[in-house]
Design a protein around this motif. Structure first.
Motif, PDB file in Angstrom:
ATOM      1  N   PRO A 276     -16.244  -8.062  -4.480  1.00 23.34           N
ATOM      2  CA  PRO A 276     -15.786  -6.709  -4.126  1.00 23.34           C
ATOM      3  C   PRO A 276     -15.094  -6.645  -2.772  1.00 23.34           C
ATOM      4  CG  PRO A 276     -17.979  -6.609  -5.072  1.00 23.34           C
ATOM      5  CD  PRO A 276     -17.679  -8.065  -4.861  1.00 23.34           C
ATOM      6  N   ILE A 277     -15.586  -7.419  -1.805  1.00 22.16           N
ATOM      7  CA  ILE A 277     -14.948  -7.409  -0.491  1.00 22.16           C
ATOM      8  C   ILE A 277     -13.597  -8.122  -0.545  1.00 22.16           C
ATOM      9  CG2 ILE A 277     -15.178  -8.201   1.896  1.00 22.16           C
ATOM     10  CD1 ILE A 277     -18.132  -7.798   1.697  1.00 22.16           C
ATOM     11  N   LEU A 278     -13.517  -9.198  -1.321  1.00 20.41           N
ATOM     12  CA  LEU A 278     -12.244  -9.883  -1.498  1.00 20.41           C
ATOM     13  C   LEU A 278     -11.188  -8.929  -2.057  1.00 20.41           C
ATOM     14  CD1 LEU A 278     -10.799 -12.793  -1.613  1.00 20.41           C
ATOM     15  CD2 LEU A 278     -11.301 -12.656  -4.055  1.00 20.41           C
ATOM     16  N   VAL A 279     -11.580  -8.129  -3.044  1.00 19.91           N
ATOM     17  CA  VAL A 279     -10.642  -7.203  -3.672  1.00 19.91           C
ATOM     18  C   VAL A 279     -10.296  -6.055  -2.730  1.00 19.91           C
ATOM     19  CG1 VAL A 279     -10.335  -5.553  -5.560  1.00 19.91           C
ATOM     20  CG2 VAL A 279     -11.367  -7.781  -6.006  1.00 19.91           C
ATOM     21  N   PHE A 280     -11.319  -5.470  -2.101  1.00 17.06           N
ATOM     22  CA  PHE A 280     -11.048  -4.258  -1.324  1.00 17.06           C
ATOM     23  C   PHE A 280     -10.281  -4.553  -0.039  1.00 17.06           C
ATOM     24  CE2 PHE A 280     -11.682  -0.199   0.649  1.00 17.06           C
ATOM     25  CZ  PHE A 280     -11.699   0.662  -0.439  1.00 17.06           C
ATOM     26  N   SER A 281     -10.447  -5.749   0.512  1.00 20.25           N
ATOM     27  CA  SER A 281      -9.655  -6.104   1.697  1.00 20.25           C
ATOM     28  C   SER A 281      -8.177  -6.211   1.359  1.00 20.25           C
ATOM     29  CB  SER A 281     -10.155  -7.427   2.289  1.00 20.25           C
ATOM     30  OG  SER A 281     -10.053  -8.475   1.339  1.00 20.25           O
ATOM     31  N   ALA A 282      -7.865  -6.403   0.066  1.00 26.02           N
ATOM     32  CA  ALA A 282      -6.469  -6.386  -0.384  1.00 26.02           C
ATOM     33  C   ALA A 282      -6.045  -5.003  -0.841  1.00 26.02           C
ATOM     34  CB  ALA A 282      -6.272  -7.390  -1.516  1.00 26.02           C
ATOM     35  N   MET A 283      -7.005  -4.217  -1.354  1.00 32.49           N
ATOM     36  CA  MET A 283      -6.682  -2.871  -1.806  1.00 32.49           C
ATOM     37  C   MET A 283      -6.202  -1.990  -0.676  1.00 32.49           C
ATOM     38  SD  MET A 283      -6.842  -2.216  -5.009  1.00 32.49           S
ATOM     39  CE  MET A 283      -6.697  -0.466  -4.713  1.00 32.49           C
ATOM     40  N   LEU A 284      -6.731  -2.187   0.521  1.00 33.28           N
ATOM     41  CA  LEU A 284      -6.346  -1.350   1.656  1.00 33.28           C
ATOM     42  C   LEU A 284      -4.849  -1.422   1.938  1.00 33.28           C
ATOM     43  CD1 LEU A 284      -9.250  -1.695   4.247  1.00 33.28           C
ATOM     44  CD2 LEU A 284      -8.566   0.334   2.964  1.00 33.28           C
ATOM     45  N   PRO A 285      -4.284  -2.613   2.230  1.00 29.20           N
ATOM     46  CA  PRO A 285      -2.840  -2.645   2.494  1.00 29.20           C
ATOM     47  C   PRO A 285      -2.008  -2.292   1.268  1.00 29.20           C
ATOM     48  CG  PRO A 285      -3.712  -4.877   2.380  1.00 29.20           C
ATOM     49  CD  PRO A 285      -4.888  -3.950   2.379  1.00 29.20           C
ATOM     50  N   TRP A 286      -2.477  -2.696   0.065  1.00 28.90           N
ATOM     51  CA  TRP A 286      -1.683  -2.381  -1.118  1.00 28.90           C
ATOM     52  C   TRP A 286      -1.636  -0.876  -1.378  1.00 28.90           C
ATOM     53  CZ3 TRP A 286       2.078  -3.682  -3.998  1.00 28.90           C
ATOM     54  CH2 TRP A 286       2.319  -2.952  -5.163  1.00 28.90           C
ATOM     55  N   GLN A 287      -2.778  -0.198  -1.256  1.00 29.70           N
ATOM     56  CA  GLN A 287      -2.810   1.239  -1.492  1.00 29.70           C
ATOM     57  C   GLN A 287      -1.959   1.973  -0.464  1.00 29.70           C
ATOM     58  OE1 GLN A 287      -5.061   1.975  -4.245  1.00 29.70           O
ATOM     59  NE2 GLN A 287      -3.642   3.675  -4.364  1.00 29.70           N
ATOM     60  N   PHE A 288      -1.984   1.515   0.768  1.00 28.05           N
ATOM     61  CA  PHE A 288      -1.143   2.092   1.818  1.00 28.05           C
ATOM     62  C   PHE A 288       0.326   1.939   1.451  1.00 28.05           C
ATOM     63  CE2 PHE A 288       0.785   1.145   6.186  1.00 28.05           C
ATOM     64  CZ  PHE A 288       1.170   2.464   6.376  1.00 28.05           C
ATOM     65  N   PHE A 289       0.710   0.747   1.012  1.00 28.02           N
ATOM     66  CA  PHE A 289       2.089   0.467   0.621  1.00 28.02           C
ATOM     67  C   PHE A 289       2.492   1.312  -0.593  1.00 28.02           C
ATOM     68  CE2 PHE A 289       5.082  -2.159  -1.904  1.00 28.02           C
ATOM     69  CZ  PHE A 289       6.123  -2.251  -0.993  1.00 28.02           C
ATOM     70  N   ALA A 290       1.654   1.347  -1.619  1.00 25.42           N
ATOM     71  CA  ALA A 290       1.976   2.080  -2.842  1.00 25.42           C
ATOM     72  C   ALA A 290       2.069   3.580  -2.587  1.00 25.42           C
ATOM     73  CB  ALA A 290       0.923   1.784  -3.916  1.00 25.42           C
ATOM     74  N   ASN A 291       1.127   4.132  -1.822  1.00 23.43           N
ATOM     75  CA  ASN A 291       1.175   5.561  -1.510  1.00 23.43           C
ATOM     76  C   ASN A 291       2.416   5.908  -0.703  1.00 23.43           C
ATOM     77  OD1 ASN A 291      -1.238   6.000  -2.818  1.00 23.43           O
ATOM     78  ND2 ASN A 291      -2.474   6.018  -0.961  1.00 23.43           N
ATOM     79  N   SER A 292       2.792   5.022   0.217  1.00 19.44           N
ATOM     80  CA  SER A 292       3.979   5.269   1.039  1.00 19.44           C
ATOM     81  C   SER A 292       5.235   5.322   0.179  1.00 19.44           C
ATOM     82  CB  SER A 292       4.124   4.175   2.099  1.00 19.44           C
ATOM     83  OG  SER A 292       3.047   4.191   3.014  1.00 19.44           O
ATOM     84  N   LEU A 293       5.343   4.424  -0.797  1.00 23.07           N
ATOM     85  CA  LEU A 293       6.511   4.434  -1.677  1.00 23.07           C
ATOM     86  C   LEU A 293       6.580   5.733  -2.464  1.00 23.07           C
ATOM     87  CD1 LEU A 293       6.807   0.811  -3.117  1.00 23.07           C
ATOM     88  CD2 LEU A 293       7.489   1.742  -0.913  1.00 23.07           C
ATOM     89  N   SER A 294       5.451   6.161  -2.994  1.00 25.53           N
ATOM     90  CA  SER A 294       5.429   7.394  -3.789  1.00 25.53           C
ATOM     91  C   SER A 294       5.778   8.606  -2.933  1.00 25.53           C
ATOM     92  CB  SER A 294       4.055   7.576  -4.432  1.00 25.53           C
ATOM     93  OG  SER A 294       3.758   6.498  -5.295  1.00 25.53           O
ATOM     94  N   GLU A 295       5.200   8.676  -1.729  1.00 29.25           N
ATOM     95  CA  GLU A 295       5.449   9.821  -0.859  1.00 29.25           C
ATOM     96  C   GLU A 295       6.870   9.810  -0.317  1.00 29.25           C
ATOM     97  OE1 GLU A 295       3.436  12.309  -0.333  1.00 29.25           O
ATOM     98  OE2 GLU A 295       1.731  11.495  -1.440  1.00 29.25           O
ATOM     99  N   CYS A 296       7.350   8.653   0.107  1.00 29.81           N
ATOM    100  CA  CYS A 296       8.697   8.557   0.679  1.00 29.81           C
ATOM    101  C   CYS A 296       9.779   8.868  -0.345  1.00 29.81           C
ATOM    102  CB  CYS A 296       8.937   7.167   1.259  1.00 29.81           C
ATOM    103  SG  CYS A 296       8.143   6.869   2.843  1.00 29.81           S
ATOM    104  N   SER A 297       9.616   8.382  -1.563  1.00 25.16           N
ATOM    105  CA  SER A 297      10.655   8.552  -2.570  1.00 25.16           C
ATOM    106  C   SER A 297      10.917  10.023  -2.869  1.00 25.16           C
ATOM    107  CB  SER A 297      10.260   7.815  -3.853  1.00 25.16           C
ATOM    108  OG  SER A 297       9.077   8.353  -4.411  1.00 25.16           O
ATOM    109  N   ASN A 298       9.909  10.869  -2.748  1.00 29.17           N
ATOM    110  CA  ASN A 298      10.073  12.303  -3.028  1.00 29.17           C
ATOM    111  C   ASN A 298      10.194  13.153  -1.769  1.00 29.17           C
ATOM    112  OD1 ASN A 298       9.840  12.093  -5.912  1.00 29.17           O
ATOM    113  ND2 ASN A 298       7.638  11.780  -5.649  1.00 29.17           N
ATOM    114  N   SER A 299      10.103  12.536  -0.590  1.00 32.79           N
ATOM    115  CA  SER A 299      10.014  13.315   0.646  1.00 32.79           C
ATOM    116  C   SER A 299      11.268  14.138   0.916  1.00 32.79           C
ATOM    117  CB  SER A 299       9.724  12.382   1.824  1.00 32.79           C
ATOM    118  OG  SER A 299      10.761  11.424   1.980  1.00 32.79           O
ATOM    119  N   LEU A 300      12.441  13.568   0.681  1.00 34.16           N
ATOM    120  CA  LEU A 300      13.676  14.309   0.952  1.00 34.16           C
ATOM    121  C   LEU A 300      13.869  15.442  -0.051  1.00 34.16           C
ATOM    122  CD1 LEU A 300      16.079  11.335   1.761  1.00 34.16           C
ATOM    123  CD2 LEU A 300      14.918  12.848   3.372  1.00 34.16           C
ATOM    124  N   ILE A 301      13.498  15.199  -1.305  1.00 32.36           N
ATOM    125  CA  ILE A 301      13.657  16.229  -2.334  1.00 32.36           C
ATOM    126  C   ILE A 301      12.737  17.413  -2.052  1.00 32.36           C
ATOM    127  CG2 ILE A 301      13.549  16.720  -4.801  1.00 32.36           C
ATOM    128  CD1 ILE A 301      15.711  14.715  -4.007  1.00 32.36           C
TER     129      ILE A 301
END
Length: 281
Positions: free
Chosen positions: A86-111
């Motif tokens: 679980p720690i192996l997975v979650f230590s990777a989930m943190l940066p990935w979730q940050f990256f994925a959320n940023s893409l989703s938020e940024c792509s719609n931010s101007l609209i």
């Protein structure tokens, strides 16, 4: 008849003012209050007077971690490099979730801020940057789960935890660079918003979130490293887990190079089409 000097200036003047490259980066500092306002507004909308915002920021990565632990750690019996899976997975989930959320938020931010863009001039770079900041708040909240998991399993960080801000900065640069590309493309091609969820979902499975990069054969490691998030995730694990697994330098160096290319390329692409946002949006 000549126009009076007291006649109000047209909205086009305000939208086009300060567009010179010399003034643009100075304008970013001048409009810093707008940056604070946009970021704080989105944070309040997500978390104020609601429990689901904070709960979802914690529940989504936690449930993903549980599924990946069962599938990759329990069923596939993949190695965990001497740390609880679980720690192996979650230590990777943190940066990935940050990256994925940023893409989703940024792509719609101007609209979502079209009314503001079409009425007054300000550096448009403020909008996607504030979207990344909101995703970073989710990142910090989700980090509490990792702290709890490490305490539960008795995993103590080593001195390498001091390097974590460096890897966070790389993750921020990757999120910002890719987000700028997607934000500009989403304005030019409105149907591009349907591509972003696919990219996020596909990227989750080709990134070492549910498994360690060490299982990738050495002959394919260089190709796998072309995914810039590979080096970012490996860096997070190296800094957080504190085990004896060395950081694979070729992958990490290539990730840094690719992240910088994405960042500066994204800024140039965004700036190239920024003038047309008010007319197209």
């Amino acid at each position: 008849m000549a126009h009076s000097s007291q006649e109000p200036l047209s909205s086009e003047f305000f939208i086009a003012a300060g567009r010179s490259e010399q003034q643009y980066w100075r304008d970013l500092w001048r409009y810093r209050e707008l940056f604070y306002f946009l970021a704080w507004r989105d944070i309040l909308v997500r978390y104020k007077q609601t429990a689901i915002g904070i709960v979802w920021a914690l529940l989504r990565p936690f449930l993903t971690m549980v599924v990946f632990t069962i599938v990759f750690g329990g069923l596939a019996k993949l190695p965990s490099n001497g740390v609880p899976y679980p720690i192996l997975v979650f230590s990777a989930m943190l940066p990935w979730q940050f990256f994925a959320n940023s893409l989703s938020e940024c792509s719609n931010s101007l609209i979502t801020n079209a009314n503001l863009i079409s009425k007054v001039y300000f550096p448009r770079l403020v909008i996607p940057t504030s979207a990344v900041i909101v995703s970073f708040v989710d990142f910090l909240i989700s980090g509490m789960i990792l702290v709890g998991l490490m305490a539960w399993y008795g995993v103590a960080p080593s001195w390498r935890i001091l390097t974590l801000p460096f890897f966070i900065a790389i993750a921020f640069a990757a999120s910002m660079g890719t987000g700028l590309w997607l934000a500009a493309l989403n304005v030019k091609y409105r149907d591009f918003r349907y591509v972003v969820p696919f990219l996020v979902q596909f990227g989750l499975y080709i990134s070492p979130v549910g498994f360690s990069s060490n299982i990738v054969p050495e002959t394919w490691r260089w190709l796998y490293s072309l995914n810039p998030m590979v080096g970012v995730i490996d860096g997070f694990r190296w800094a957080i887990l504190g085990n004896d697994t060395p950081l694979y330098l070729p992958s990490f160096i290539s990730s840094i190079v690719l992240v910088l290319v994405l960042l500066f390329g994204g800024i140039r692409y965004f700036r190239a089409y920024e003038r047309s946002f008010a007319d197209v949006i």
